[in-house]
Design an enzyme around this catalytic site. Structure first.
Site, PDB file in Angstrom:
ATOM      1  CB  CYS A 189      34.291  40.672  28.940  1.00 54.05           C
ATOM      2  SG  CYS A 189      34.598  40.663  26.669  1.00 54.05           S
ATOM      3  CB  THR A 217      40.826  45.614  38.292  1.00 47.63           C
ATOM      4  OG1 THR A 217      41.035  44.857  39.025  1.00 47.63           O
ATOM      5  CG2 THR A 217      42.295  45.379  38.147  1.00 47.63           C
ATOM      6  N   GLY A 218      38.927  48.285  37.489  1.00 42.76           N
ATOM      7  CA  GLY A 218      38.781  49.042  36.669  1.00 42.76           C
ATOM      8  C   GLY A 218      38.760  51.157  37.293  1.00 42.76           C
ATOM      9  CD  GLU A 237      35.806  48.233  25.982  1.00 43.76           C
ATOM     10  OE1 GLU A 237      35.238  47.036  26.376  1.00 43.76           O
ATOM     11  OE2 GLU A 237      35.391  49.641  26.157  1.00 43.76           O
ATOM     12  N   GLY A 267      39.728  44.379  32.126  1.00 40.39           N
ATOM     13  CA  GLY A 267      39.408  43.183  32.650  1.00 40.39           C
ATOM     14  C   GLY A 267      38.751  43.572  33.563  1.00 40.39           C
ATOM     15  CB  SER A 268      37.808  42.583  37.324  1.00 42.03           C
ATOM     16  OG  SER A 268      38.753  42.901  38.111  1.00 42.03           O
TER      17      SER A 268
HETATM   18  P1  NAD Z   1      41.219  41.710  36.685  1.00 41.57           P
HETATM   19  O1  NAD Z   1      41.146  42.729  36.644  1.00 41.57           O
HETATM   20  O2  NAD Z   1      42.307  40.877  37.584  1.00 41.57           O
HETATM   21  O3  NAD Z   1      42.986  42.218  35.496  1.00 41.57           O
HETATM   22  C1  NAD Z   1      43.346  43.052  34.403  1.00 41.57           C
HETATM   23  C2  NAD Z   1      45.069  43.667  34.281  1.00 41.57           C
HETATM   24  O4  NAD Z   1      45.081  44.324  35.552  1.00 41.57           O
HETATM   25  C3  NAD Z   1      45.891  42.433  34.663  1.00 41.57           C
HETATM   26  O5  NAD Z   1      46.696  43.255  34.212  1.00 41.57           O
HETATM   27  C4  NAD Z   1      45.831  42.955  36.231  1.00 41.57           C
HETATM   28  O6  NAD Z   1      47.685  42.720  36.551  1.00 41.57           O
HETATM   29  C5  NAD Z   1      45.902  44.627  36.349  1.00 41.57           C
HETATM   30  N1  NAD Z   1      45.405  44.548  38.081  1.00 41.57           N
HETATM   31  C6  NAD Z   1      45.482  44.177  39.018  1.00 41.57           C
HETATM   32  N2  NAD Z   1      44.765  44.628  39.875  1.00 41.57           N
HETATM   33  C7  NAD Z   1      45.409  46.092  39.585  1.00 41.57           C
HETATM   34  C8  NAD Z   1      45.212  47.469  40.319  1.00 41.57           C
HETATM   35  N3  NAD Z   1      45.128  47.081  41.062  1.00 41.57           N
HETATM   36  N4  NAD Z   1      46.050  48.358  40.020  1.00 41.57           N
HETATM   37  C9  NAD Z   1      45.672  48.422  38.137  1.00 41.57           C
HETATM   38  N5  NAD Z   1      45.866  47.032  37.458  1.00 41.57           N
HETATM   39  C10 NAD Z   1      45.438  46.551  38.017  1.00 41.57           C
HETATM   40  O7  NAD Z   1      40.954  41.313  35.265  1.00 41.57           O
HETATM   41  P2  NAD Z   1      41.609  39.303  34.454  1.00 41.57           P
HETATM   42  O8  NAD Z   1      40.934  38.638  35.952  1.00 41.57           O
HETATM   43  O9  NAD Z   1      42.779  39.883  34.346  1.00 41.57           O
HETATM   44  O10 NAD Z   1      40.295  39.658  33.644  1.00 41.57           O
HETATM   45  C11 NAD Z   1      39.022  38.875  33.637  1.00 41.57           C
HETATM   46  C12 NAD Z   1      38.093  40.265  33.480  1.00 41.57           C
HETATM   47  O11 NAD Z   1      38.290  40.988  32.870  1.00 41.57           O
HETATM   48  C13 NAD Z   1      36.368  39.654  33.958  1.00 41.57           C
HETATM   49  O12 NAD Z   1      35.907  41.094  34.584  1.00 41.57           O
HETATM   50  C14 NAD Z   1      36.328  39.823  32.264  1.00 41.57           C
HETATM   51  O13 NAD Z   1      35.129  40.377  32.224  1.00 41.57           O
HETATM   52  C15 NAD Z   1      36.869  41.083  31.900  1.00 41.57           C
HETATM   53  N6  NAD Z   1      37.246  41.586  30.486  1.00 41.57           N
HETATM   54  C16 NAD Z   1      36.302  42.535  29.641  1.00 41.57           C
HETATM   55  C17 NAD Z   1      36.855  43.143  28.751  1.00 41.57           C
HETATM   56  C18 NAD Z   1      35.639  43.654  28.162  1.00 41.57           C
HETATM   57  O14 NAD Z   1      35.969  43.677  26.698  1.00 41.57           O
HETATM   58  N7  NAD Z   1      34.879  44.261  28.272  1.00 41.57           N
HETATM   59  C19 NAD Z   1      37.259  41.238  28.058  1.00 41.57           C
HETATM   60  C20 NAD Z   1      38.070  40.597  27.804  1.00 41.57           C
HETATM   61  C21 NAD Z   1      38.019  40.616  29.751  1.00 41.57           C
END
Ligand code: NAD
Length: 489
Positions: free
Chosen positions: A293, A236-237, A255, A232-233
């Protein structure tokens, strides 16, 4: 006409081998991003649900999965791959209706997901531990053992692929898995879990717990979760890492996002190649409406070839068909949901205000969250599109005049996910491969053939893009601990 399976019409979790309704759980309402018609809601599991659901996974690990022989685990994963391949249409429509993945691309995604199960199924009886050097009367075995219950938190941009990319290696390494999919991409993960039971997976080994950030935080804190893998972002990571630390130093793999540069040197651009390279750049930038991503959203072009190359990229991008995700002719579908759509429109508006020059405007009117290919030149003048990950079909272009400039511009980002270079100069290619700060770098003198084996790719992000290997044989180590046992005899 694409239709969602009946089972999804009522919001459910998938636990202990079956769908379950949670009458007291709040719901997350959804619309189809192509036409804004209502889509089935999904459950947002709360703390009290999480405790019960995670306990089921821990029980499945202790009582069943850790005792299941490798040969049986292999058979199950291979059967999952086979079943997925036999249900391409069925699975493709789930991501397409839920988050707007164009149907033809969604069909390819199903094959990619099947490939992960095939690949990791085949690793199960080919993955060895080690023994340490030892004197007479001493033996030290170093086995790769599972963590236990792995929590997989996934994003919405490729829901099925992201789930498979985590579930398959985690299971192959011997773990049970709880998937917490993004609330914007749940359907295909739920149906995948059901398919896995049909393939012979014991109940409880993969549970799907839909929810939001709060659900994810409750799961990370659960005493039944032993490791966290997150995609994810970056924002959030960092919250995930913090929570995993507080929950007893649980291992994490992250990731995260990217702001990936693509550098084009004039030595790669001949009359013969310019159209091919421009087409490849346009396609890979706009693919999945830029919700990727590794999208190469920062294009650095050597000044002497910038004008003709930019013109062709713009012309090819502008001719891409943007439309309803269920239409096989659509190259690009809508953005996945309203807030994402608004975010992309805001970034475009800010870029204009900040002085970037709009070469191709993809903004559209009407129902659905559509934004077509959008291209800015003079990209560096706008932090909104040059520094930030837009996660939309937006390309910013900048020029450079020397190799040193190109490297400096490319590395001037807190992210380190991926980078691409176009050059026909072999030495330069090696130099750039060395200097660029990213986990995955492509050096190309011509557009490459379609990727042969996604599952074998193995890379680790750098900087704010995260850490921990995903993909390939190395991912088995991400989902394992090395356990040494010393025998003195
Ligand atoms: P996001 O960070 O908003 O959410 C990702 C996940 O985290 C979701 O399941 C969400 O419900 C959960 N989440 C939200 N808040 C949280 C918290 N406080 N604690 C724990 N988990 C929480 O990301 P998104 O909008 O779903 O996806 C887009 C992002 O993902 C982009 O930044 C993209 O670059 C990244 N991404 C990275 C890869 C990679 O392989 N590096 C692949 C795909 C997407």
């Amino acid at each position: 006409m694409m239709k969602l399976p009946e089972i999804l019409k009522k919001p459910r979790v998938f636990v202990d081998g079956q769908f379950e309704e949670l009458s007291d759980a709040p719901l997350f309402d959804k619309v189809n991003p192509s036409d804004e018609a209502s889509n089935p809601s999904v459950v947002l599991c709360s703390q009290k649900h999480v405790d019960v659901l995670a306990a089921n996974s821990a029980e499945a690990f202790q009582s069943v999965w850790r005792k299941t022989p490798p040969a049986d685990r292999k058979t199950i994963l291979l059967r999952v791959a086979e079943l997925l391949r036999s249900r391409v249409e069925h699975f493709a429509c789930l991501d397409s209706l839920e988050m707007g993945r164009p149907i033809t691309s969604a069909q390819e995604d199903v094959m990619v997901a099947a490939g992960f199960f095939q690949y990791y199924g085949e690793t199960i009886d080919k993955s060895y531990g080690q023994t340490a050097p030892g004197a007479h009367g001493y033996l030290e075995t170093q086995r790769l053992v599972p963590h236990g219950v792995v929590l997989a938190i996934t994003p919405w941009n490729f829901p099925l692929i992201n789930a498979a990319l985590k579930i398959a290696p985690a299971l192959a390494a011997g773990n049970c898995v709880i998937v917490k999919p993004s609330e914007h991409g749940v359907y295909s993960t739920l149906i995948l879990a059901e398919l896995m039971i049909e393939a012979g997976l014991p109940k409880g080994v993969v549970n799907v717990v839909p929810g939001d950030g709060k659900t994810a935080q409750a799961l990370i804190a659960s005493r039944h979760v032993d490791m966290v893998t997150f995609t994810g972002s970056s924002q959030t990571g960092s919250l995930v890492m913090q929570a995993a630390g507080q929950a007893g130093l649980k291992p994490v793999a992250l990731e995260c996002g990217g702001k990936n540069p693509q550098i084009v040197f004039a030595d790669a651009i001949s009359d013969e190649m310019i159209g091919h390279i421009a087409g490849f750049i346009a396609f890979t930038t706009m693919w999945n409406s830029g919700q990727v991503c590794v999208q190469k959203s920062r294009l650095l072009v050597e000044a002497s070839v910038a004008e003709p190359l930019t013109a062709i990229i713009s012309q090819i991008s502008g001719s891409m068909q943007v439309g309803n995700a269920s239409d096989a002719a659509s190259a690009l579908g809508p953005l996945a949901y309203k807030q994402q759509y608004d975010r992309v429109l805001t970034a475009i508006a800010q870029a204009e205000e900040q002085g970037a020059e709009l070469l191709l405007d993809g903004r559209q009117n009407g129902a659905g969250f559509f934004v077509g290919p959008t291209i800015f030149t003079n990209g560096k003048s706008s932090p909104s599109i040059w520094d930030e990950e837009v996660f939309g079909p937006v390309l910013s272009i900048e020029t450079f005049t020397s190799e040193e400039d190109a490297i400096a511009l490319a590395n001037d980002t807190p992210y380190g996910l991926s980078a691409s270079v176009w050059t026909s100069n072999l030495s330069r290619g090696h130099r750039l491969g060395e200097e660029l700060e990213a986990g995955k770098i492509s050096i190309m003198s011509r557009p490459g053939p379609p990727d042969g084996c996604w599952a074998a790719h193995s890379a680790e992000p750098s900087k704010r893009s995260g850490f921990g290997v995903e993909g390939g044989m190395e991912a088995l180590k991400t989902y394992s601990r090395r356990k040494a046992t010393q025998f003195v005899y």
